[in-house]
Design a protein around this motif. Structure first.
Motif: not given
Length: 87
Positions: A56, A15, A66-67, A70, A8, A39-41
């Motif tokens: 993250s 990234k 978010y990370a 997740w 993330y 990406p995590m999503e």
């Protein structure tokens, strides 16, 4: 063997690190092993991976929300996987 590098990133540096890890690992393992960077999503089924590298962005010395969320949600899916983390 299927290896996942997932991340993330807030501003893009996490990234870039994930892509670099994937690039190096891809030169070190041979087919039929595969390295995926997502990406995590976009990780649809985290349980299908043998090895997982999770990254993250860090704000105030902790992973971004978010990370962390997740990982809490998907952590059980990694019970049969080797896991490593970076930030």
């Amino acid at each position: 063997m299927l290896l996942l590098v997932t991340y993330y990133s807030v501003r893009g540096s996490t990234k870039e690190i994930a892509e670099r890890i994937c690039s190096v690992l891809s030169t070190k393992i041979s087919p039929p092993s595969t390295v995926e960077v997502l990406p995590m999503e976009q990780v649809a089924d985290p349980s299908k991976y043998d090895f997982v590298i999770i990254g993250s962005a860090v704000h105030n010395f902790v992973w971004v929300e978010y990370a962390s969320s997740w990982l809490s949600t998907n952590g059980a899916a990694f019970s049969n996987s080797a896991v490593w983390a970076f930030s």
